[in-house]
Design a protein around this motif. Structure first.
Motif, PDB file in Angstrom:
ATOM      1  N   ILE A  43       0.850  -1.189   0.000  1.00 30.24           N
ATOM      2  CA  ILE A  43       0.000   0.000   0.000  1.00 30.24           C
ATOM      3  C   ILE A  43       0.886   1.239   0.000  1.00 30.24           C
ATOM      4  CG2 ILE A  43      -1.713   1.275   1.350  1.00 30.24           C
ATOM      5  CD1 ILE A  43      -2.510  -1.593   2.445  1.00 30.24           C
ATOM      6  N   ASP A  44       0.578   2.195  -0.845  1.00 33.57           N
ATOM      7  CA  ASP A  44       1.327   3.448  -0.948  1.00 33.57           C
ATOM      8  C   ASP A  44       0.816   4.437   0.100  1.00 33.57           C
ATOM      9  OD1 ASP A  44       2.662   5.767  -1.673  1.00 33.57           O
ATOM     10  OD2 ASP A  44       2.136   5.627  -3.798  1.00 33.57           O
ATOM     11  N   LEU A  45       1.675   4.812   1.032  1.00 30.49           N
ATOM     12  CA  LEU A  45       1.331   5.760   2.098  1.00 30.49           C
ATOM     13  C   LEU A  45       1.929   7.143   1.871  1.00 30.49           C
ATOM     14  CD1 LEU A  45       1.909   3.451   5.208  1.00 30.49           C
ATOM     15  CD2 LEU A  45      -0.257   3.984   4.080  1.00 30.49           C
ATOM     16  N   THR A  46       2.559   7.368   0.740  1.00 30.34           N
ATOM     17  CA  THR A  46       3.282   8.614   0.497  1.00 30.34           C
ATOM     18  C   THR A  46       2.399   9.837   0.673  1.00 30.34           C
ATOM     19  OG1 THR A  46       4.636   7.403  -1.092  1.00 30.34           O
ATOM     20  CG2 THR A  46       4.815   9.814  -1.112  1.00 30.34           C
ATOM     21  N   GLY A  47       1.239   9.851   0.038  1.00 33.13           N
ATOM     22  CA  GLY A  47       0.341  10.998   0.143  1.00 33.13           C
ATOM     23  C   GLY A  47      -0.065  11.276   1.576  1.00 33.13           C
ATOM     24  N   ARG A  48      -0.339  10.232   2.306  1.00 38.43           N
ATOM     25  CA  ARG A  48      -0.744  10.388   3.716  1.00 38.43           C
ATOM     26  C   ARG A  48       0.379  10.992   4.548  1.00 38.43           C
ATOM     27  NH1 ARG A  48      -4.573   5.993   6.550  1.00 38.43           N
ATOM     28  NH2 ARG A  48      -5.252   7.335   8.238  1.00 38.43           N
ATOM     29  N   VAL A  49       1.610  10.548   4.329  1.00 39.39           N
ATOM     30  CA  VAL A  49       2.754  11.093   5.066  1.00 39.39           C
ATOM     31  C   VAL A  49       2.981  12.553   4.677  1.00 39.39           C
ATOM     32  CG1 VAL A  49       5.259  10.905   5.425  1.00 39.39           C
ATOM     33  CG2 VAL A  49       3.840   8.834   5.402  1.00 39.39           C
ATOM     34  N   MET A  50       2.893  12.859   3.392  1.00 35.81           N
ATOM     35  CA  MET A  50       3.098  14.240   2.941  1.00 35.81           C
ATOM     36  C   MET A  50       2.019  15.170   3.511  1.00 35.81           C
ATOM     37  SD  MET A  50       4.372  13.526  -0.939  1.00 35.81           S
ATOM     38  CE  MET A  50       5.226  15.053  -1.289  1.00 35.81           C
ATOM     39  N   GLN A 144      10.674   7.567  -5.621  1.00 42.24           N
ATOM     40  CA  GLN A 144      10.556   6.968  -4.296  1.00 42.24           C
ATOM     41  C   GLN A 144       9.176   7.197  -3.689  1.00 42.24           C
ATOM     42  OE1 GLN A 144      13.980   8.799  -2.337  1.00 42.24           O
ATOM     43  NE2 GLN A 144      14.948   6.782  -2.318  1.00 42.24           N
ATOM     44  N   ARG A 145       8.638   6.140  -3.111  1.00 41.32           N
ATOM     45  CA  ARG A 145       7.344   6.178  -2.436  1.00 41.32           C
ATOM     46  C   ARG A 145       7.493   5.488  -1.075  1.00 41.32           C
ATOM     47  NH1 ARG A 145       4.206   9.734  -4.803  1.00 41.32           N
ATOM     48  NH2 ARG A 145       2.348   8.676  -4.037  1.00 41.32           N
ATOM     49  N   VAL A 146       6.678   5.909  -0.124  1.00 41.20           N
ATOM     50  CA  VAL A 146       6.649   5.285   1.199  1.00 41.20           C
ATOM     51  C   VAL A 146       5.611   4.164   1.117  1.00 41.20           C
ATOM     52  CG1 VAL A 146       6.199   5.623   3.650  1.00 41.20           C
ATOM     53  CG2 VAL A 146       7.213   7.485   2.287  1.00 41.20           C
ATOM     54  N   LEU A 147       6.078   2.931   1.294  1.00 47.76           N
ATOM     55  CA  LEU A 147       5.214   1.772   1.106  1.00 47.76           C
ATOM     56  C   LEU A 147       5.054   0.968   2.396  1.00 47.76           C
ATOM     57  CD1 LEU A 147       6.656   0.555  -2.310  1.00 47.76           C
ATOM     58  CD2 LEU A 147       4.769   2.154  -1.894  1.00 47.76           C
ATOM     59  N   MET A 148       3.857   0.435   2.576  1.00 48.48           N
ATOM     60  CA  MET A 148       3.564  -0.485   3.663  1.00 48.48           C
ATOM     61  C   MET A 148       3.299  -1.843   3.043  1.00 48.48           C
ATOM     62  SD  MET A 148       0.333  -0.500   6.278  1.00 48.48           S
ATOM     63  CE  MET A 148      -0.674  -1.837   5.620  1.00 48.48           C
ATOM     64  N   ALA A 149       3.914  -2.875   3.580  1.00 49.25           N
ATOM     65  CA  ALA A 149       3.631  -4.227   3.112  1.00 49.25           C
ATOM     66  C   ALA A 149       2.853  -4.977   4.188  1.00 49.25           C
ATOM     67  CB  ALA A 149       4.917  -4.975   2.775  1.00 49.25           C
ATOM     68  N   GLU A 150       1.653  -5.368   3.833  1.00 53.95           N
ATOM     69  CA  GLU A 150       0.860  -6.264   4.663  1.00 53.95           C
ATOM     70  C   GLU A 150       1.315  -7.668   4.324  1.00 53.95           C
ATOM     71  OE1 GLU A 150      -0.824  -8.075   7.007  1.00 53.95           O
ATOM     72  OE2 GLU A 150      -2.153  -6.328   7.032  1.00 53.95           O
ATOM     73  N   LEU A 151       1.721  -8.418   5.335  1.00 59.39           N
ATOM     74  CA  LEU A 151       2.256  -9.755   5.092  1.00 59.39           C
ATOM     75  C   LEU A 151       1.415 -10.857   5.730  1.00 59.39           C
ATOM     76  CD1 LEU A 151       6.008  -8.859   5.674  1.00 59.39           C
ATOM     77  CD2 LEU A 151       4.790  -9.047   3.490  1.00 59.39           C
ATOM     78  N   ASP A 152       0.366 -10.480   6.465  1.00 61.61           N
ATOM     79  CA  ASP A 152      -0.455 -11.479   7.154  1.00 61.61           C
ATOM     80  C   ASP A 152      -1.885 -10.976   7.307  1.00 61.61           C
ATOM     81  OD1 ASP A 152      -0.987 -13.883   8.499  1.00 61.61           O
ATOM     82  OD2 ASP A 152      -0.599 -12.976  10.449  1.00 61.61           O
ATOM     83  N   GLY A 153      -2.437 -10.472   6.231  1.00 65.86           N
ATOM     84  CA  GLY A 153      -3.774  -9.904   6.301  1.00 65.86           C
ATOM     85  C   GLY A 153      -4.834 -10.897   5.909  1.00 65.86           C
ATOM     86  N   PRO A 154      -6.028 -10.385   5.725  1.00 73.75           N
ATOM     87  CA  PRO A 154      -6.405  -8.984   5.925  1.00 73.75           C
ATOM     88  C   PRO A 154      -6.558  -8.663   7.408  1.00 73.75           C
ATOM     89  CG  PRO A 154      -8.283 -10.253   5.102  1.00 73.75           C
ATOM     90  CD  PRO A 154      -7.122 -11.184   5.154  1.00 73.75           C
ATOM     91  N   ARG A 155      -6.150  -7.425   7.765  1.00 70.50           N
ATOM     92  CA  ARG A 155      -6.181  -6.994   9.156  1.00 70.50           C
ATOM     93  C   ARG A 155      -6.219  -5.469   9.233  1.00 70.50           C
ATOM     94  NH1 ARG A 155      -1.815 -10.779  12.229  1.00 70.50           N
ATOM     95  NH2 ARG A 155      -3.085 -10.290  14.007  1.00 70.50           N
ATOM     96  N   ALA A 156      -6.523  -4.984  10.416  1.00 73.65           N
ATOM     97  CA  ALA A 156      -6.396  -3.557  10.711  1.00 73.65           C
ATOM     98  C   ALA A 156      -4.994  -3.355  11.273  1.00 73.65           C
ATOM     99  CB  ALA A 156      -7.446  -3.122  11.727  1.00 73.65           C
ATOM    100  N   ARG A 157      -4.233  -2.433  10.679  1.00 76.06           N
ATOM    101  CA  ARG A 157      -2.848  -2.209  11.085  1.00 76.06           C
ATOM    102  C   ARG A 157      -2.680  -0.814  11.672  1.00 76.06           C
ATOM    103  NH1 ARG A 157      -0.139  -6.861  11.558  1.00 76.06           N
ATOM    104  NH2 ARG A 157      -0.282  -8.135   9.698  1.00 76.06           N
ATOM    105  N   SER A 158      -2.079  -0.753  12.854  1.00 72.92           N
ATOM    106  CA  SER A 158      -1.803   0.529  13.505  1.00 72.92           C
ATOM    107  C   SER A 158      -0.399   0.980  13.149  1.00 72.92           C
ATOM    108  CB  SER A 158      -1.917   0.399  15.025  1.00 72.92           C
ATOM    109  OG  SER A 158      -3.235   0.088  15.386  1.00 72.92           O
ATOM    110  N   LEU A 159      -0.303   2.220  12.680  1.00 73.06           N
ATOM    111  CA  LEU A 159       0.981   2.818  12.355  1.00 73.06           C
ATOM    112  C   LEU A 159       1.126   4.088  13.180  1.00 73.06           C
ATOM    113  CD1 LEU A 159       0.871   2.471   8.475  1.00 73.06           C
ATOM    114  CD2 LEU A 159       1.916   0.910  10.109  1.00 73.06           C
ATOM    115  N   ARG A 160       2.349   4.383  13.565  1.00 74.98           N
ATOM    116  CA  ARG A 160       2.638   5.597  14.339  1.00 74.98           C
ATOM    117  C   ARG A 160       3.483   6.508  13.466  1.00 74.98           C
ATOM    118  NH1 ARG A 160       0.739   8.228  18.841  1.00 74.98           N
ATOM    119  NH2 ARG A 160       2.406   9.468  19.700  1.00 74.98           N
TER     120      ARG A 160
END
Length: 167
Positions: A43-50, A144-160
């Protein structure tokens, strides 16, 4: 040695939102949740981080993103359909899902998710990224993009996410 995992317990839970200021220095952190819908996904999180960085008057500093899970990772790469397929194939070739893992053996582990491959894949990718902020914007290369890899989903993932810098 127990077949149960060791739990990390904080004396005080992490605040969902926390801020501190000292003159021109600002530190602000927030926890947010990303819902995933596949076992393995990028999942691309770049926009969210920016967008997060742009909410603060920080001209120079750092923004850090941290996964609160052992099977959810963060990394920098291109976000391109063919490359995403290659990343998934690479992870499967490096750490096969159906291999014989002790973590998946109920006689040795209390894990009922059969997800040893997810834990091992996460070791390859890492759980956090820290980016520079310059001129009030996140510093990233053209592709370059900030990416999250879900490796054991589907799940709700908390990021800080935490920003640290001066105005």
């Amino acid at each position: 040695m127990s077949k149960s995992s060791t739990i990390t317990v904080r004396e005080k839970p992490v605040e969902r939102v926390a801020s501190a200021n000292a003159g021109a220095l600002t530190i602000h952190g927030e926890t947010f949740v990303v819902e995933t819908d596949q076992r393995v996904d990028v999942i691309d999180l770049t926009g969210r981080v920016m967008e997060f960085v742009r909410r603060f008057p920080i001209s120079e500093g750092l923004v850090s993103l941290w996964s609160m899970h052992t099977t959810c990772t963060l990394f920098i790469n291109e976000y391109q359909v063919a490359l995403l397929a290659d990343i998934k194939r690479f992870l499967e070739q490096m750490v096969a899902r159906d291999a014989d893992y002790e973590h998946n053996d109920p006689n040795l582990s209390d894990c009922d998710r059969m997800n040893a491959d997810s834990h091992l894949r996460a070791m390859l990718l890492g759980h956090n990224v820290t980016l520079q902020i310059s001129g009030g914007e996140v510093v990233l290369g053209q592709w370059q993009r900030v990416l999250m890899a879900e490796l054991d989903g589907p799940r709700a993932r908390s990021l800080r996410v935490q920003i640290f810098g001066i105005s």
